[in-house]
Motif scaffolding. Structure first.
Motif, PDB file in Angstrom:
ATOM      1  N   ARG A 258       8.596  -0.643   8.623  1.00 32.20           N
ATOM      2  CA  ARG A 258       8.842  -0.848   7.202  1.00 32.20           C
ATOM      3  C   ARG A 258       8.337  -2.221   6.754  1.00 32.20           C
ATOM      4  NH1 ARG A 258      12.711  -2.994   3.829  1.00 32.20           N
ATOM      5  NH2 ARG A 258      13.061  -1.840   1.884  1.00 32.20           N
ATOM      6  N   LYS A 259       8.566  -3.255   7.572  1.00 29.11           N
ATOM      7  CA  LYS A 259       8.082  -4.598   7.241  1.00 29.11           C
ATOM      8  C   LYS A 259       6.563  -4.606   7.143  1.00 29.11           C
ATOM      9  CE  LYS A 259       9.832  -7.979   9.641  1.00 29.11           C
ATOM     10  NZ  LYS A 259      10.362  -8.690  10.829  1.00 29.11           N
ATOM     11  N   GLN A 260       5.914  -3.897   8.088  1.00 27.74           N
ATOM     12  CA  GLN A 260       4.459  -3.818   8.045  1.00 27.74           C
ATOM     13  C   GLN A 260       4.013  -3.088   6.782  1.00 27.74           C
ATOM     14  OE1 GLN A 260       2.731  -1.619  11.271  1.00 27.74           O
ATOM     15  NE2 GLN A 260       0.631  -2.045  10.658  1.00 27.74           N
ATOM     16  N   TRP A 261       4.705  -2.004   6.436  1.00 32.53           N
ATOM     17  CA  TRP A 261       4.374  -1.238   5.226  1.00 32.53           C
ATOM     18  C   TRP A 261       4.505  -2.106   3.973  1.00 32.53           C
ATOM     19  CZ3 TRP A 261       7.845   0.448   1.253  1.00 32.53           C
ATOM     20  CH2 TRP A 261       7.267   1.314   0.318  1.00 32.53           C
ATOM     21  N   LEU A 262       5.566  -2.921   3.906  1.00 28.30           N
ATOM     22  CA  LEU A 262       5.758  -3.796   2.763  1.00 28.30           C
ATOM     23  C   LEU A 262       4.609  -4.789   2.636  1.00 28.30           C
ATOM     24  CD1 LEU A 262       9.591  -4.549   2.996  1.00 28.30           C
ATOM     25  CD2 LEU A 262       8.437  -3.292   1.180  1.00 28.30           C
ATOM     26  N   ARG A 263       4.151  -5.321   3.779  1.00 26.55           N
ATOM     27  CA  ARG A 263       3.024  -6.261   3.745  1.00 26.55           C
ATOM     28  C   ARG A 263       1.766  -5.568   3.222  1.00 26.55           C
ATOM     29  NH1 ARG A 263       5.003  -7.690   8.938  1.00 26.55           N
ATOM     30  NH2 ARG A 263       3.242  -6.630   9.933  1.00 26.55           N
ATOM     31  N   TYR A 264       1.512  -4.370   3.731  1.00 26.93           N
ATOM     32  CA  TYR A 264       0.320  -3.625   3.311  1.00 26.93           C
ATOM     33  C   TYR A 264       0.426  -3.244   1.835  1.00 26.93           C
ATOM     34  CZ  TYR A 264      -1.743  -3.003   7.976  1.00 26.93           C
ATOM     35  OH  TYR A 264      -2.344  -3.214   9.188  1.00 26.93           O
ATOM     36  N   LYS A 265       1.622  -2.805   1.398  1.00 29.27           N
ATOM     37  CA  LYS A 265       1.816  -2.368   0.022  1.00 29.27           C
ATOM     38  C   LYS A 265       1.634  -3.532  -0.948  1.00 29.27           C
ATOM     39  CE  LYS A 265       2.933   1.233  -2.554  1.00 29.27           C
ATOM     40  NZ  LYS A 265       2.129   2.466  -2.553  1.00 29.27           N
ATOM     41  N   ALA A 266       2.048  -4.727  -0.528  1.00 29.17           N
ATOM     42  CA  ALA A 266       1.910  -5.904  -1.383  1.00 29.17           C
ATOM     43  C   ALA A 266       0.444  -6.279  -1.580  1.00 29.17           C
ATOM     44  CB  ALA A 266       2.678  -7.076  -0.780  1.00 29.17           C
ATOM     45  N   VAL A 267      -0.363  -6.118  -0.552  1.00 33.75           N
ATOM     46  CA  VAL A 267      -1.777  -6.493  -0.623  1.00 33.75           C
ATOM     47  C   VAL A 267      -2.656  -5.343  -1.122  1.00 33.75           C
ATOM     48  CG1 VAL A 267      -3.762  -7.271   0.749  1.00 33.75           C
ATOM     49  CG2 VAL A 267      -1.490  -8.205   1.205  1.00 33.75           C
ATOM     50  N   LEU A 268      -2.291  -4.102  -0.724  1.00 34.39           N
ATOM     51  CA  LEU A 268      -3.090  -2.923  -1.087  1.00 34.39           C
ATOM     52  C   LEU A 268      -2.200  -1.874  -1.760  1.00 34.39           C
ATOM     53  CD1 LEU A 268      -4.996  -2.578   2.313  1.00 34.39           C
ATOM     54  CD2 LEU A 268      -5.965  -3.468   0.177  1.00 34.39           C
ATOM     55  N   PRO A 269      -1.705  -2.143  -2.962  1.00 32.81           N
ATOM     56  CA  PRO A 269      -0.761  -1.231  -3.609  1.00 32.81           C
ATOM     57  C   PRO A 269      -1.320   0.158  -3.886  1.00 32.81           C
ATOM     58  CG  PRO A 269      -1.561  -2.880  -5.153  1.00 32.81           C
ATOM     59  CD  PRO A 269      -2.017  -3.312  -3.817  1.00 32.81           C
ATOM     60  N   ASN A 270      -2.629   0.258  -4.125  1.00 33.68           N
ATOM     61  CA  ASN A 270      -3.220   1.554  -4.467  1.00 33.68           C
ATOM     62  C   ASN A 270      -3.727   2.328  -3.257  1.00 33.68           C
ATOM     63  OD1 ASN A 270      -2.836   1.061  -7.254  1.00 33.68           O
ATOM     64  ND2 ASN A 270      -4.717  -0.151  -7.318  1.00 33.68           N
TER      65      ASN A 270
ATOM     66  N   MET B 246       7.304   2.731  -4.397  1.00 37.21           N
ATOM     67  CA  MET B 246       8.085   1.551  -4.011  1.00 37.21           C
ATOM     68  C   MET B 246       9.062   1.218  -5.136  1.00 37.21           C
ATOM     69  SD  MET B 246       6.809  -2.366  -3.137  1.00 37.21           S
ATOM     70  CE  MET B 246       5.813  -1.911  -1.730  1.00 37.21           C
ATOM     71  N   ASP B 247      10.370   1.216  -4.825  1.00 41.72           N
ATOM     72  CA  ASP B 247      11.345   0.900  -5.867  1.00 41.72           C
ATOM     73  C   ASP B 247      11.408  -0.619  -6.084  1.00 41.72           C
ATOM     74  OD1 ASP B 247      12.958  -0.235  -3.872  1.00 41.72           O
ATOM     75  OD2 ASP B 247      14.230   1.530  -3.699  1.00 41.72           O
ATOM     76  N   GLU B 248      12.219  -1.027  -7.071  1.00 40.31           N
ATOM     77  CA  GLU B 248      12.251  -2.441  -7.442  1.00 40.31           C
ATOM     78  C   GLU B 248      12.788  -3.340  -6.330  1.00 40.31           C
ATOM     79  OE1 GLU B 248      10.840  -3.671 -10.195  1.00 40.31           O
ATOM     80  OE2 GLU B 248      10.186  -1.602 -10.454  1.00 40.31           O
ATOM     81  N   THR B 249      13.738  -2.805  -5.537  1.00 40.73           N
ATOM     82  CA  THR B 249      14.265  -3.590  -4.412  1.00 40.73           C
ATOM     83  C   THR B 249      13.179  -3.841  -3.380  1.00 40.73           C
ATOM     84  OG1 THR B 249      16.453  -2.602  -4.741  1.00 40.73           O
ATOM     85  CG2 THR B 249      16.049  -3.700  -2.636  1.00 40.73           C
TER      86      THR B 249
ATOM     87  N   GLU C 145      -8.237  -1.813   8.552  1.00 46.33           N
ATOM     88  CA  GLU C 145      -9.470  -2.544   8.278  1.00 46.33           C
ATOM     89  C   GLU C 145      -9.496  -3.040   6.831  1.00 46.33           C
ATOM     90  OE1 GLU C 145     -13.166  -4.286   9.023  1.00 46.33           O
ATOM     91  OE2 GLU C 145     -11.538  -3.591  10.320  1.00 46.33           O
ATOM     92  N   LEU C 146      -9.022  -2.204   5.902  1.00 43.66           N
ATOM     93  CA  LEU C 146      -8.943  -2.628   4.509  1.00 43.66           C
ATOM     94  C   LEU C 146      -8.014  -3.826   4.349  1.00 43.66           C
ATOM     95  CD1 LEU C 146      -8.724   0.781   2.577  1.00 43.66           C
ATOM     96  CD2 LEU C 146     -10.583  -0.885   2.465  1.00 43.66           C
ATOM     97  N   TYR C 147      -6.903  -3.778   5.062  1.00 44.49           N
ATOM     98  CA  TYR C 147      -5.925  -4.867   4.998  1.00 44.49           C
ATOM     99  C   TYR C 147      -6.521  -6.155   5.555  1.00 44.49           C
ATOM    100  CZ  TYR C 147      -1.528  -7.425   5.744  1.00 44.49           C
ATOM    101  OH  TYR C 147      -0.529  -8.371   5.732  1.00 44.49           O
ATOM    102  N   ARG C 148      -7.233  -6.020   6.676  1.00 40.54           N
ATOM    103  CA  ARG C 148      -7.866  -7.197   7.281  1.00 40.54           C
ATOM    104  C   ARG C 148      -8.873  -7.819   6.320  1.00 40.54           C
ATOM    105  NH1 ARG C 148     -12.263  -8.826   9.397  1.00 40.54           N
ATOM    106  NH2 ARG C 148     -13.332  -6.851   9.045  1.00 40.54           N
TER     107      ARG C 148
END
Length: 349
Positions: A300-312, A1-4, A336-339
């Motif tokens: 992409r919006k869903q991916w950003l949400r998941y990446k913010a909560v589960l970066p690893n 994930m880049d800085e933007t 399930e991890l996200y939930r």
């Protein structure tokens, strides 16, 4: 994930945090003190967002401006200007003022979005309390049942970033994505223009993109005079970017390095009427691309949400999109991890 992407994810994650905070009212055991505590938490979350977004955006704008300047300098050399004659120094006053002017406008948008997010979140809290109390008194619902229904209704949509002229409420992450992309492109174009002027040049070319929108089609593929001193070409009065996510930019156009045929061609192209000259096939293709982008943007919006909560645990965007489209076991496991992660955030809130 880049800085933007990290910056946009910050808005996605903050929106989720606010919704989860609002959902803590589901128990129905709210008091005036608890409501005030939630309102205070909203302010704290958004203050953190504002500080983080401003710092990140300031760094991104400086980088984008520098990249535009470097690109303009490279274009001068590529066209034939001797490298030792190209002034690539970023003179402090001119360039710093240019970046600051763009940052000032961006910061205003950041504050505007934050204010709207605050108003929206707080209004939802007030509406939940009001609606639940009303239904308890008039329809005989229990406090818990009435509150749970009110919370569900008030958390169906993302937190508002801006209210459009037609009254549409645009989610904060979507609005700020447009703001960020527009201003980064503006910084890039401004860096290029100032470097071109710094090298004593006046004519610039706005790049041609075959598949583009109706508005950009009017301005692309032309040579402009920055100062308006060259009457053979239109004055550069409307600069790219022409809208959010615009891919148009400018580069120096040095006449002495052009062939006579190219000069004649560019004179004709630059002075054509400022109208949409796209072909029917290009228009159809553009509309198809926009529909495809809309579908990809949701992923992409869903991916950003998941990446913010589960970066690893969240894979890169391409892998995520592929797993989602194929409904793989890994995607189901990630859901399930996200939930569970959101449930933890909710419990800690």
């Amino acid at each position: 994930m880049d800085e933007t992407d990290k910056l946009i994810a910050l808005y996605s994650h903050t929106g989720e945090r606010l919704l989860e905070l609002i959902r803590t009212l589901e128990s129905g055991s709210y008091t005036r003190r608890r409501k005030e505590r939630i309102l205070k938490q909203i302010d704290e979350i958004l203050a953190e967002l504002t500080d983080g977004a401003a710092q990140s955006m300031s760094e991104l704008l400086a980088e984008s401006y520098k990249a535009g300047s470097q690109e303009a300098a490279s274009s001068l050399i590529a066209q034939g200007m001797p490298e030792n004659q190209v002034n690539t120094a970023l003179e402090p006053i001119i360039h710093q003022q240019a970046v600051q002017a763009i940052m000032d406008d961006t910061f205003f948008r950041i504050l505007e979005a934050t204010d709207n997010m605050s108003q929206d979140a707080k209004l939802r809290v007030e509406e939940i309390v009001r609606t639940a109390t009303e239904r308890m008194l008039t329809e005989g619902f229990s406090r818990r049942e009435a509150t749970k229904e009110a919370v569900a209704k008030m958390t169906e949509q993302g937190i508002t970033g801006i209210v459009a002229k037609n009254g549409a409420r645009i989610p904060a992450d979507k609005y700020m994505n447009g703001v960020v992309q527009y201003n980064l492109r503006k910084a890039h174009v401004t860096g290029a223009e100032n470097t071109i002027v710094q090298n004593g040049l006046d004519l610039v070319y706005v790049n041609y993109v075959g598949i583009t929108c109706e508005y950009c089609a009017k301005y692309q593929g032309r040579v402009y005079s920055i100062s308006g001193a060259d009457p053979r070409f239109p004055k550069l009065e409307i600069r790219p970017p022409y809208h959010a996510h615009c891919v148009h930019s400018i580069s120096a156009w040095i006449e002495e390095y052009q062939t006579p045929d190219e000069v004649e061609r560019m004179l004709a192209a630059s002075n054509r009427p400022f109208t949409d000259n796209r072909t029917e096939s290009n228009i159809r293709r553009y509309n198809e691309i926009q529909r495809d982008k809309a579908r990809k943007n949701e992923t992409r919006k869903q991916w950003l949400r998941y990446k913010a909560v589960l970066p690893n645990d969240t894979p890169n965007l391409r892998q995520f999109a592929s797993q989602k489209a194929r409904k793989t076991a890994k995607y189901t496991e990630l859901q399930e991890l996200y939930r569970k992660a959101n449930a933890t955030i909710k419990a800690e809130g």
